[in-house]
Design a protein around this motif. Sequence first.
Motif, mmCIF file in Angstrom:
data_model
loop_
_atom_site.group_PDB
_atom_site.id
_atom_site.type_symbol
_atom_site.label_atom_id
_atom_site.label_comp_id
_atom_site.label_asym_id
_atom_site.label_seq_id
_atom_site.Cartn_x
_atom_site.Cartn_y
_atom_site.Cartn_z
ATOM 1 N N LEU A 114 0.830 -1.206 0.000
ATOM 2 C CA LEU A 114 0.000 0.000 0.000
ATOM 3 C C LEU A 114 0.866 1.258 0.000
ATOM 4 O O LEU A 114 0.530 2.250 -0.660
ATOM 5 N N GLY A 115 1.978 1.227 0.739
ATOM 6 C CA GLY A 115 2.878 2.374 0.747
ATOM 7 C C GLY A 115 3.492 2.632 -0.610
ATOM 8 O O GLY A 115 3.599 3.789 -1.048
ATOM 9 N N SER A 119 2.780 6.032 -2.965
ATOM 10 C CA SER A 119 3.815 6.978 -3.400
ATOM 11 C C SER A 119 3.930 7.057 -4.915
ATOM 12 O O SER A 119 4.088 8.141 -5.479
ATOM 13 N N THR A 120 3.865 5.904 -5.591
ATOM 14 C CA THR A 120 4.161 5.867 -7.020
ATOM 15 C C THR A 120 2.939 6.015 -7.915
ATOM 16 O O THR A 120 3.069 6.420 -9.071
ATOM 17 N N ALA A 121 1.759 5.700 -7.407
ATOM 18 C CA ALA A 121 0.555 5.746 -8.249
ATOM 19 C C ALA A 121 -0.500 6.704 -7.707
ATOM 20 O O ALA A 121 -0.999 7.569 -8.425
ATOM 21 N N PHE A 122 -0.847 6.569 -6.425
ATOM 22 C CA PHE A 122 -1.909 7.400 -5.867
ATOM 23 C C PHE A 122 -1.480 8.858 -5.761
ATOM 24 O O PHE A 122 -2.288 9.762 -6.000
ATOM 25 N N ASN A 123 -0.215 9.109 -5.412
ATOM 26 C CA ASN A 123 0.263 10.488 -5.292
ATOM 27 C C ASN A 123 0.203 11.250 -6.617
ATOM 28 O O ASN A 123 -0.293 12.375 -6.660
ATOM 29 N N LEU A 281 9.313 8.576 -0.334
ATOM 30 C CA LEU A 281 10.192 7.408 -0.398
ATOM 31 C C LEU A 281 10.069 6.534 0.856
ATOM 32 O O LEU A 281 10.158 5.305 0.781
ATOM 33 N N SER A 282 9.873 7.168 1.999
ATOM 34 C CA SER A 282 9.828 6.428 3.263
ATOM 35 C C SER A 282 8.444 5.884 3.590
ATOM 36 O O SER A 282 8.296 5.134 4.559
ATOM 37 N N ARG A 283 7.421 6.264 2.818
ATOM 38 C CA ARG A 283 6.051 5.864 3.156
ATOM 39 C C ARG A 283 5.861 4.348 3.196
ATOM 40 O O ARG A 283 5.175 3.845 4.111
ATOM 41 N N PRO A 284 6.418 3.548 2.269
ATOM 42 C CA PRO A 284 6.257 2.093 2.403
ATOM 43 C C PRO A 284 6.809 1.558 3.723
ATOM 44 O O PRO A 284 6.154 0.745 4.392
ATOM 45 N N LEU A 285 8.004 2.012 4.111
ATOM 46 C CA LEU A 285 8.581 1.554 5.374
ATOM 47 C C LEU A 285 7.787 2.089 6.559
ATOM 48 O O LEU A 285 7.667 1.423 7.594
ATOM 49 N N CYS A 287 4.546 2.498 6.636
ATOM 50 C CA CYS A 287 3.368 1.636 6.775
ATOM 51 C C CYS A 287 3.733 0.320 7.465
ATOM 52 O O CYS A 287 2.953 -0.201 8.272
ATOM 53 N N VAL A 288 4.913 -0.220 7.166
ATOM 54 C CA VAL A 288 5.379 -1.426 7.851
ATOM 55 C C VAL A 288 5.567 -1.132 9.343
ATOM 56 O O VAL A 288 5.212 -1.941 10.208
ATOM 57 N N ALA A 289 6.128 0.038 9.648
ATOM 58 C CA ALA A 289 6.321 0.424 11.050
ATOM 59 C C ALA A 289 4.986 0.508 11.780
ATOM 60 O O ALA A 289 4.889 0.137 12.960
#
Length: 364
Positions: A114-115, A119-123, A281-285, A287-289
Amino acid sequence: MPLVSTASVYIGTRFLLAIFGVFGLCTVLIFMIDFVELLRQAGKYGSVPGYKLAWITLLRLPAYTEILLPFAVLVGSISALLMLSRKSELAVMRAGGMSVWQILRPGACVGLLLGLLSSTAFNPLAANARDRSEKVYSKAFGRESSPLGKGAAGTWLRQDGTDGQSVLTASSAKEKGAVLGTVTAFVYDKNGRFSERVDAAEARLYDGFWLLRPALVSRMGREPEKFNSYLLSTYLTPERVVDALGSVISVSFWELPDLIYVTERAGLSASRLRIQYELLLSRPLLCVAMVFLAATVSLRSFRSGGIQTMVVTGMVGGFGFFLFAEISRQIGTAGLAPVWAAVWVPVLLAILVSVTVLLHQEDG
């Protein structure tokens, strides 16, 4: 192995549905709030059909909701794990030999995916929709939804060009900042000495220069002169000027690297752009956090009691993290800390603390 695979798909689906549920609820609330605000503006600036107000709200909605994804992942993960625990499914999985890491792996994968998509599509989708909403707003209300925002008259733009540096301000902006209204520019020569002041009704940005017209030019020791047009050199381009004037909300993830380069070449500070790029760039990580943070307060059995206290603790911890991340972002924007540290340190710290707590809960 097939049992583990089936269980992983089941857990991942639970996480996905819970996150979408929270995100959808927040989206509806934001839509209602923004729609009410547009109704207020319609009553103030003129009558606008309800369907057009709803369309403007829908176009602006993605830009407002994309920043809610980490919060939705946190609350959705807590909800998913609590539902699994309430039905004793977590206890059955643990009894079947699944560790906490195997249980959380599907949720972490969902958060990571989802992150990445955010970042790459929804943004980019949100940025394009936001740009289109400004055009629809302008036609509906007969006024610009300016990227300068409130208090635009206090916004100053410092730039560089082939003829030297200049500083300008404007009372309004449209076409994503490529056209400014009621402009005042202070022009300096290549040696950095003040050269002249230019006042114009409008300034339009082209490749390599601003076209100001009509212009009133004032120089030291000379009477002001009027010109039908005046050219002011700049390294900014029409596609890259929007962030120099206001928010980065309408700038796509894929446009940010070029925008950072052009902004720095124009002699402007690119700290807000770099912060935004690092945040994406950090959004995927991140979301994991949020999945790991949710797990620290959601893995206890319902029979042991104290669930409400743990959930409240998790929510308070989540809000505390978001507050800490925002403070860190502001420090990075102000140049008091490296951009990468301002963005990545809170995320890495959240993961380290969450993993430490989970290790303690798992192994004692």
